[in-house]
Scaffold this active site. Structure first.
Site, PDB file in Angstrom:
ATOM      1  N   SER A   1      -1.235   0.318   2.690  1.00 52.45           N
ATOM      2  CA  SER A   1      -2.069  -0.272   1.650  1.00 52.45           C
ATOM      3  C   SER A   1      -3.276   0.638   1.503  1.00 52.45           C
ATOM      4  CB  SER A   1      -2.485  -1.690   2.043  1.00 52.45           C
ATOM      5  OG  SER A   1      -3.863  -1.731   2.352  1.00 52.45           O
ATOM      6  N   LYS A   2      -3.819   0.653   0.276  1.00 53.57           N
ATOM      7  CA  LYS A   2      -4.934   1.575   0.054  1.00 53.57           C
ATOM      8  C   LYS A   2      -6.129   1.206   0.924  1.00 53.57           C
ATOM      9  CE  LYS A   2      -3.262   3.398  -4.180  1.00 53.57           C
ATOM     10  NZ  LYS A   2      -3.193   3.474  -5.601  1.00 53.57           N
ATOM     11  N   ARG A   3      -6.134  -0.032   1.406  1.00 46.83           N
ATOM     12  CA  ARG A   3      -7.249  -0.456   2.254  1.00 46.83           C
ATOM     13  C   ARG A   3      -7.033  -0.105   3.728  1.00 46.83           C
ATOM     14  NH1 ARG A   3      -6.649  -4.488  -1.380  1.00 46.83           N
ATOM     15  NH2 ARG A   3      -5.106  -5.423  -0.026  1.00 46.83           N
TER      16      ARG A   3
END
Ligand code: GLU
Length: 477
Positions: free
Chosen positions: A254-256
């Site tokens: 996930s981009k996070r």
């Protein structure tokens, strides 16, 4: 066989992400392997999400990696324009055709109406909600009235009944979807801009794209695209949906997720080598027939085989990232490693008084260990800052009763003429004087000077620290 043409079609919403970079790379490798064309198309129809400079940034990092398109907005070929927002008139023509032939219709429903209907379906317990086709059933007169009043409208596709959309995915084999699971979706939004699933079909067809390699998140879009190919009577390209990249906990990136650097800009900033990243990414979801893992750019083009794209998620293996990058740096001539690392030293430390020779010797000490340029500041810190906190084994070595004796003797025998050769003589003198040798001697001295028990060659370390610094550190203990 038709000339192979593939495309990478990013939305210009930010920097090049690892997932997109891999998509671009596999398209590129496939195109080059078959002497085909690699096209860059900018899918900028989601105008709220576009960011200033997003397109330039994509191109910049692709170029950094060595993935240059044959056709792009900057280097148009015969199939332009290469930005979707410059193709609106093309879509419009096709939309008119679809409406005329009953494949699509104008929908005047307001978002409030759509919301209410959606809620009704949810309340009635429908598992999947869909458009209720109210506007499909408008009379000709009603439509004309609506248009006269200039009511805003979207254009929806009329999804055929009882159709199956099956295709042979190059990675997954046969995949099939039923039309009954798909509601009449929007082709053109109220602002006149087409949706992704619509524009992509027109563009892929008109740009003569033969193969589409993209992420598996697009698998469920494929039936929507296939229905358009059939309506237009066009042959569809071959599809290959690549599996997800997952982290070491097997979770989708996930981009996070901060445990993995995900943007090419971050790698570039830290001094990773683009050719190493190219190699590393090629192994994310693809494997060669042999055990070989290090491949040059051209070798990868030669050995790339789409049949060996992986069917299971590809794990982002950080150890492999380090290993591959280290292998590339090791192969570089020292002068290039110096050019790579020096800016990082300059940024983190004051090296204005240091000679080029000193800097080169320092970097060469760590040449074999480096995986990326910025790592030098961590490895070489001990040459700039006196050890702040000691590792446990170093604390122990400093507590040995022999260590102060070594320090004292070493200071007394510091050579006048500062060279590695003379420092070896100093060590001999210390050994003779104190009768201490082996591990207590070497580790004691290293701990006293660097606060560590392990590190690069000891005599070179002493040499590079310089006489004054060595004296100061030894006197301190
Ligand atoms: N613009 C789409 C994306 O960035 C392209 C998908 C496709 O390759 O069809 O995901």
């Amino acid at each position: 066989m038709k000339r192979v043409r593939v495309r990478y079609a990013p939305s210009p919403t930010g920097h090049l992400h690892i997932g997109n970079a891999r998509t671009a790379l596999f398209n590129y490798l496939f195109a080059k392997h078959y002497d085909g064309d690699f096209v860059l198309r900018i899918e900028d129809t989601d105008i709220e999400r576009n960011v200033e400079g997003g397109e330039e940034s994509q191109l910049y990092y692709m170029h950094w990696l060595g993935i240059d398109p044959d056709e792009s907005p900057q280097h148009p070929g015969a199939y332009g324009p290469y930005r979707q927002m410059e193709r609106l008139d093309i879509y419009k023509k096709h939309t008119d055709w679809l409406i005329e032939h009953g494949f699509a219709y104008k929908c005047y429903c307001t978002s409030q109406e759509l919301d209410e209907d959606y809620q009704k379906q949810v309340d009635a317990g429908h598992a999947s909600t869909r458009y209720n086709r109210k506007c499909l059933h408008l009379s000709k007169k009603q439509r004309e009235e609506n248009d006269q009043q200039q009511l805003p409208y979207t254009v929806r596709i009329r999804v055929p009944e009882n159709e199956t959309y099956a295709f042979e995915d190059m990675i997954r084999g046969e995949v099939s979807f039923d039309s009954k699971d798909i509601g009449d979706w929007v082709l053109v939004k109220a602002n006149g801009i087409p949706t992704y699933n619509y524009a992509v079909v027109i563009d892929d067809y008109l740009m003569a794209i033969t193969h589409v390699f993209r992420g598996e998140e697009h698998l469920s879009n494929t039936p929507k695209q296939l229905m358009l190919y059939r309506m237009f009577g066009w042959e569809e390209p071959k599809f290959a949906h690549m599996t997800l990249i997952v982290n070491e906990q097997r979770k989708k990136l996930s981009k996070r997720d901060n445990s993995i650097m995900q943007y090419m800009s971050q790698y570039k900033e830290l001094g990773y080598l683009p050719q190493a990243m190219f190699n590393f990414m090629a192994l994310l979801g693809w494997s060669p027939e042999s055990e070989q893992e290090i491949f040059s750019h051209d070798e990868l083009i030669r050995v790339f085989d789409e049949k060996r794209l992986s069917k299971s998620p590809s794990m982002f293996d950080k150890q492999k990232l380090t290993w591959v990058n280290n292998r590339y740096i090791k192969e570089l001539p020292l002068s290039e490693v110096v050019a790579l690392c020096k800016p990082f030293l300059e940024k983190d430390f004051d090296i204005s008084e240091r000679s080029d020779d000193w800097i080169e010797k320092l970097i060469s000490l760590f040449h074999d260990q480096l995986s990326y340029g910025h790592q030098i500041t961590e490895l070489a810190r001990l040459f700039f800052d006196a050890p702040a906190q000691l590792e446990d084994d170093a604390k122990e070595a400093l507590a040995w009763e022999t260590t102060p004796l070594i320090a004292k003797s070493f200071i007394e025998h510091l050579p006048l003429d500062w060279s590695v050769e003379n420092l070896k003589l100093t060590m001999d003198a210390v050994k003779n004087e104190t009768k201490i040798k082996g591990k207590p001697l070497f580790m004691g001295l290293r701990a006293a000077l660097t606060g560590q028990c392990h590190g690069p060659d000891l005599m070179s370390t002493v040499y590079l620290l310089g006489k004054e610094e060595v004296r100061r550190r030894l006197e301190n203990i």
